[in-house]
Motif scaffolding. Structure first.
Motif, PDB file in Angstrom:
ATOM      1  N   GLN A  24       0.960  -0.947   0.034  1.00  0.00           N
ATOM      2  CA  GLN A  24      -0.101   0.210  -0.144  1.00  0.00           C
ATOM      3  C   GLN A  24       0.889   1.343  -0.044  1.00  0.00           C
ATOM      4  OE1 GLN A  24      -2.988  -0.278  -1.126  1.00  0.00           O
ATOM      5  NE2 GLN A  24      -2.618   2.304  -1.050  1.00  0.00           N
ATOM      6  N   PRO A  25       1.832   1.565   1.107  1.00  0.00           N
ATOM      7  CA  PRO A  25       2.554   3.160   0.657  1.00  0.00           C
ATOM      8  C   PRO A  25       3.297   2.556  -0.302  1.00  0.00           C
ATOM      9  CG  PRO A  25       2.951   1.695   3.058  1.00  0.00           C
ATOM     10  CD  PRO A  25       2.426   0.409   1.721  1.00  0.00           C
ATOM     11  N   LYS A  26       3.744   1.990  -0.660  1.00  0.00           N
ATOM     12  CA  LYS A  26       4.627   2.477  -2.007  1.00  0.00           C
ATOM     13  C   LYS A  26       3.313   2.659  -3.934  1.00  0.00           C
ATOM     14  CE  LYS A  26       8.075   0.675  -4.912  1.00  0.00           C
ATOM     15  NZ  LYS A  26       9.419  -0.112  -5.372  1.00  0.00           N
ATOM     16  N   LYS A  27       2.525   1.306  -3.075  1.00  0.00           N
ATOM     17  CA  LYS A  27       1.119   1.830  -4.243  1.00  0.00           C
ATOM     18  C   LYS A  27       0.419   2.897  -4.149  1.00  0.00           C
ATOM     19  CE  LYS A  27      -2.028  -0.444  -4.098  1.00  0.00           C
ATOM     20  NZ  LYS A  27      -3.643  -1.674  -4.032  1.00  0.00           N
ATOM     21  N   ASP A  28       0.348   3.462  -3.328  1.00  0.00           N
ATOM     22  CA  ASP A  28      -0.264   4.780  -3.624  1.00  0.00           C
ATOM     23  C   ASP A  28       0.636   5.876  -4.027  1.00  0.00           C
ATOM     24  OD1 ASP A  28      -2.064   7.293  -2.731  1.00  0.00           O
ATOM     25  OD2 ASP A  28      -1.160   7.491  -1.266  1.00  0.00           O
ATOM     26  N   ILE A  29       2.041   5.976  -4.052  1.00  0.00           N
ATOM     27  CA  ILE A  29       2.715   6.920  -4.504  1.00  0.00           C
ATOM     28  C   ILE A  29       2.796   6.213  -5.815  1.00  0.00           C
ATOM     29  CG2 ILE A  29       5.423   7.701  -4.336  1.00  0.00           C
ATOM     30  CD1 ILE A  29       5.377   6.561  -1.518  1.00  0.00           C
ATOM     31  N   LEU A  30       3.431   5.719  -6.124  1.00  0.00           N
ATOM     32  CA  LEU A  30       3.632   5.223  -7.875  1.00  0.00           C
ATOM     33  C   LEU A  30       1.960   5.768  -8.725  1.00  0.00           C
ATOM     34  CD1 LEU A  30       5.709   1.783  -6.799  1.00  0.00           C
ATOM     35  CD2 LEU A  30       6.174   4.381  -7.850  1.00  0.00           C
ATOM     36  N   LEU A  31       0.766   5.192  -7.535  1.00  0.00           N
ATOM     37  CA  LEU A  31      -0.327   5.671  -8.694  1.00  0.00           C
ATOM     38  C   LEU A  31      -0.410   7.061  -8.653  1.00  0.00           C
ATOM     39  CD1 LEU A  31      -3.027   2.873  -7.115  1.00  0.00           C
ATOM     40  CD2 LEU A  31      -1.838   3.260  -9.115  1.00  0.00           C
ATOM     41  N   ALA A  32      -0.433   8.014  -7.101  1.00  0.00           N
ATOM     42  CA  ALA A  32      -0.361   9.321  -7.516  1.00  0.00           C
ATOM     43  C   ALA A  32       0.922  10.034  -8.347  1.00  0.00           C
ATOM     44  CB  ALA A  32       0.192   9.606  -6.190  1.00  0.00           C
ATOM     45  N   GLY A  33       1.748   9.347  -8.349  1.00  0.00           N
ATOM     46  CA  GLY A  33       2.779   9.477 -10.066  1.00  0.00           C
ATOM     47  C   GLY A  33       2.606   8.942 -11.108  1.00  0.00           C
ATOM     48  N   LEU A  34       1.772   8.454 -10.979  1.00  0.00           N
ATOM     49  CA  LEU A  34       0.595   8.183 -12.846  1.00  0.00           C
ATOM     50  C   LEU A  34      -0.310   8.795 -12.927  1.00  0.00           C
ATOM     51  CD1 LEU A  34       0.978   5.636 -14.548  1.00  0.00           C
ATOM     52  CD2 LEU A  34       0.050   4.512 -13.787  1.00  0.00           C
ATOM     53  N   LYS A  35      -0.672   9.282 -11.799  1.00  0.00           N
ATOM     54  CA  LYS A  35      -2.289  10.107 -11.863  1.00  0.00           C
ATOM     55  C   LYS A  35      -1.533  11.793 -12.693  1.00  0.00           C
ATOM     56  CE  LYS A  35      -5.081  12.371  -9.351  1.00  0.00           C
ATOM     57  NZ  LYS A  35      -6.413  12.379  -7.886  1.00  0.00           N
ATOM     58  N   ALA A  36       0.035  11.943 -11.987  1.00  0.00           N
ATOM     59  CA  ALA A  36       0.251  13.348 -12.042  1.00  0.00           C
ATOM     60  C   ALA A  36       0.496  13.535 -13.426  1.00  0.00           C
ATOM     61  CB  ALA A  36       1.059  13.654 -11.585  1.00  0.00           C
ATOM     62  N   GLU A  37       1.316  12.534 -14.062  1.00  0.00           N
ATOM     63  CA  GLU A  37       1.708  11.868 -15.513  1.00  0.00           C
ATOM     64  C   GLU A  37       0.678  12.256 -15.854  1.00  0.00           C
ATOM     65  OE1 GLU A  37       4.386   9.066 -16.872  1.00  0.00           O
ATOM     66  OE2 GLU A  37       4.613   9.223 -15.072  1.00  0.00           O
ATOM     67  N   MET A  38      -0.560  11.775 -16.123  1.00  0.00           N
ATOM     68  CA  MET A  38      -1.939  12.117 -16.768  1.00  0.00           C
ATOM     69  C   MET A  38      -2.335  12.892 -16.938  1.00  0.00           C
ATOM     70  SD  MET A  38      -3.894   8.256 -16.662  1.00  0.00           S
ATOM     71  CE  MET A  38      -5.186   8.388 -18.166  1.00  0.00           C
ATOM     72  N   GLU A  39      -2.667  13.640 -15.314  1.00  0.00           N
ATOM     73  CA  GLU A  39      -3.254  15.089 -15.542  1.00  0.00           C
ATOM     74  C   GLU A  39      -1.724  16.387 -16.568  1.00  0.00           C
ATOM     75  OE1 GLU A  39      -2.600  16.266 -11.329  1.00  0.00           O
ATOM     76  OE2 GLU A  39      -4.645  14.744 -10.746  1.00  0.00           O
ATOM     77  N   LYS A  40      -0.865  16.076 -16.337  1.00  0.00           N
ATOM     78  CA  LYS A  40      -0.108  16.730 -17.136  1.00  0.00           C
ATOM     79  C   LYS A  40       0.006  16.751 -18.992  1.00  0.00           C
ATOM     80  CE  LYS A  40       4.255  18.310 -18.039  1.00  0.00           C
ATOM     81  NZ  LYS A  40       5.992  18.010 -17.200  1.00  0.00           N
TER      82      LYS A  40
END
Length: 68
Positions: free
Chosen positions: A21-37
């Motif tokens: 969970q902790p690592k998954k959340d961080i990586l998903l947040a990064g993936l989400k930010a990439e898509m937003e950009k």
């Protein structure tokens, strides 16, 4: 530089969901930010959303997975 394809985001998502969970959340947040950009999300344009339903679906899937 061209952005990732939607298939690339799907592959990355599938790789990330198996992390703890902790690592998954961080990586998903990064993936989400990439898509937003890349896709300029979130957008308020109904036309864009109608034309890019697969992008929106992938973005929502990432958001929902982060909430679990």
């Amino acid at each position: 530089m061209t952005g990732k394809s939607l298939a690339d985001y799907q592959k990355e998502y599938e790789r990330i969901i198996f992390f703890d969970q902790p690592k998954k959340d961080i990586l998903l947040a990064g993936l989400k930010a990439e898509m937003e950009k890349q896709f300029k999300l979130p957008t308020r344009s109904k036309e864009w959303k109608n034309e890019n339903q697969k992008v929106i679906a992938m973005y929502r899937k990432i958001c929902i997975t982060r909430m679990l």
